[in-house]
Design a protein around this motif. Structure first.
Motif, PDB file in Angstrom:
ATOM      1  N   ALA A  23       0.846  -1.189   0.000  1.00 42.48           N
ATOM      2  CA  ALA A  23       0.000   0.000   0.000  1.00 42.48           C
ATOM      3  C   ALA A  23       0.881   1.239   0.000  1.00 42.48           C
ATOM      4  CB  ALA A  23      -0.916  -0.007   1.207  1.00 42.48           C
ATOM      5  N   ALA A  24       0.658   2.109  -0.972  1.00 42.33           N
ATOM      6  CA  ALA A  24       1.488   3.302  -1.123  1.00 42.33           C
ATOM      7  C   ALA A  24       0.717   4.552  -0.732  1.00 42.33           C
ATOM      8  CB  ALA A  24       1.957   3.424  -2.564  1.00 42.33           C
ATOM      9  N   SER A  25       1.440   5.500  -0.183  1.00 43.39           N
ATOM     10  CA  SER A  25       0.847   6.791   0.143  1.00 43.39           C
ATOM     11  C   SER A  25       1.906   7.875   0.020  1.00 43.39           C
ATOM     12  CB  SER A  25       0.255   6.778   1.563  1.00 43.39           C
ATOM     13  OG  SER A  25       1.257   6.511   2.513  1.00 43.39           O
ATOM     14  N   GLY A  26       1.442   9.099  -0.183  1.00 45.58           N
ATOM     15  CA  GLY A  26       2.366  10.220  -0.255  1.00 45.58           C
ATOM     16  C   GLY A  26       3.064  10.402  -1.591  1.00 45.58           C
ATOM     17  N   LEU A  27       2.587   9.732  -2.613  1.00 48.56           N
ATOM     18  CA  LEU A  27       3.180   9.887  -3.936  1.00 48.56           C
ATOM     19  C   LEU A  27       2.093   9.768  -4.998  1.00 48.56           C
ATOM     20  CD1 LEU A  27       5.163   6.625  -4.907  1.00 48.56           C
ATOM     21  CD2 LEU A  27       3.280   6.706  -3.305  1.00 48.56           C
ATOM     22  N   ALA A  28       2.389  10.295  -6.166  1.00 47.61           N
ATOM     23  CA  ALA A  28       1.458  10.186  -7.290  1.00 47.61           C
ATOM     24  C   ALA A  28       1.594   8.792  -7.875  1.00 47.61           C
ATOM     25  CB  ALA A  28       1.783  11.256  -8.333  1.00 47.61           C
ATOM     26  N   CYS A  96       8.778  -3.927  -1.592  1.00 47.67           N
ATOM     27  CA  CYS A  96       8.071  -3.134  -2.575  1.00 47.67           C
ATOM     28  C   CYS A  96       8.893  -1.868  -2.835  1.00 47.67           C
ATOM     29  CB  CYS A  96       6.692  -2.789  -2.012  1.00 47.67           C
ATOM     30  SG  CYS A  96       5.737  -1.608  -2.956  1.00 47.67           S
ATOM     31  N   ALA A  97       8.974  -1.444  -4.090  1.00 45.91           N
ATOM     32  CA  ALA A  97       9.756  -0.259  -4.421  1.00 45.91           C
ATOM     33  C   ALA A  97       9.087   0.529  -5.534  1.00 45.91           C
ATOM     34  CB  ALA A  97      11.165  -0.659  -4.836  1.00 45.91           C
ATOM     35  N   ALA A  98       9.324   1.841  -5.525  1.00 42.61           N
ATOM     36  CA  ALA A  98       8.697   2.727  -6.506  1.00 42.61           C
ATOM     37  C   ALA A  98       9.752   3.510  -7.270  1.00 42.61           C
ATOM     38  CB  ALA A  98       7.745   3.689  -5.801  1.00 42.61           C
ATOM     39  N   ASP A  99       9.552   3.586  -8.583  1.00 40.36           N
ATOM     40  CA  ASP A  99      10.448   4.305  -9.482  1.00 40.36           C
ATOM     41  C   ASP A  99       9.613   5.312 -10.269  1.00 40.36           C
ATOM     42  OD1 ASP A  99      12.111   3.390 -12.597  1.00 40.36           O
ATOM     43  OD2 ASP A  99      12.337   5.182 -11.346  1.00 40.36           O
ATOM     44  N   TYR A 100       9.895   6.603 -10.070  1.00 37.05           N
ATOM     45  CA  TYR A 100       9.151   7.613 -10.808  1.00 37.05           C
ATOM     46  C   TYR A 100       9.463   7.470 -12.292  1.00 37.05           C
ATOM     47  CZ  TYR A 100       7.348  12.080 -12.403  1.00 37.05           C
ATOM     48  OH  TYR A 100       6.654  13.056 -13.068  1.00 37.05           O
ATOM     49  N   SER A 101       8.480   7.056 -13.074  1.00 35.96           N
ATOM     50  CA  SER A 101       8.727   6.757 -14.476  1.00 35.96           C
ATOM     51  C   SER A 101       7.510   7.144 -15.313  1.00 35.96           C
ATOM     52  CB  SER A 101       9.031   5.268 -14.661  1.00 35.96           C
ATOM     53  OG  SER A 101       9.251   4.957 -16.014  1.00 35.96           O
ATOM     54  N   PRO A 102       7.361   8.435 -15.595  1.00 30.89           N
ATOM     55  CA  PRO A 102       6.216   8.862 -16.397  1.00 30.89           C
ATOM     56  C   PRO A 102       6.214   8.301 -17.809  1.00 30.89           C
ATOM     57  CG  PRO A 102       7.735  10.681 -16.043  1.00 30.89           C
ATOM     58  CD  PRO A 102       8.197   9.545 -15.164  1.00 30.89           C
TER      59      PRO A 102
END
Length: 126
Positions: A23-28, A96-102
């Motif tokens: 569950a993610a929060s604080g990011l787009a 779990c990891a997030a990579d900003y990748s538009p």
């Protein structure tokens, strides 16, 4: 403040199934490629599966193909990893990891991912 919170890990028998959730929060969330990494003692952290921002593209490591499925629900800011046909070598801490990748690319290198969860232990008994 960005938070990635994993849940659903535990003990499973070989051949069994488990689904872990992040569950993610604080990011787009819908602008981020999401990845599931794992690390076992003495080994490097490795990407198990990745999914691009809209879920239209996925990546699986060879040892996960045909057994694991990554999915996401952008309305819930959540990413899942369904793991089937577990093997003892799947035992690891899963992150779990997030990579900003538009652009929607999936990077397989851990250094691409700037946001990480605390990890959840998955133990597969033989």
């Amino acid at each position: 403040q960005v938070q990635l919170v994993e849940s659903g890990g535990g003990l499973v028998q070989a051949g069994g199934s488990l689904r872990i959730t992040c569950a993610a929060s604080g990011l787009a969330f819908s602008s981020y490629t999401m990845g599931w990494f794992r690390q076992s003692p003495g080994k490097e952290r490795e990407l198990v599966a990745g999914i691009n921002k809209r879920g239209g593209r996925t990546y699986y490591a060879d040892n996960a193909k045909g057994r694991f499925t990554i999915s996401r629900d952008n309305a819930k800011n959540t990413v899942y990893l369904q793991m089937n046909s577990h093997k003892p070598k799947d035992t690891a801490v899963y992150y779990c990891a997030a990579d900003y990748s538009p652009t929607g690319t999936i990077c397989s290198r851990s250094e691409c991912y700037k946001q990480w969860g605390q990890g959840t232990q998955v133990t597969v008994s033989s």
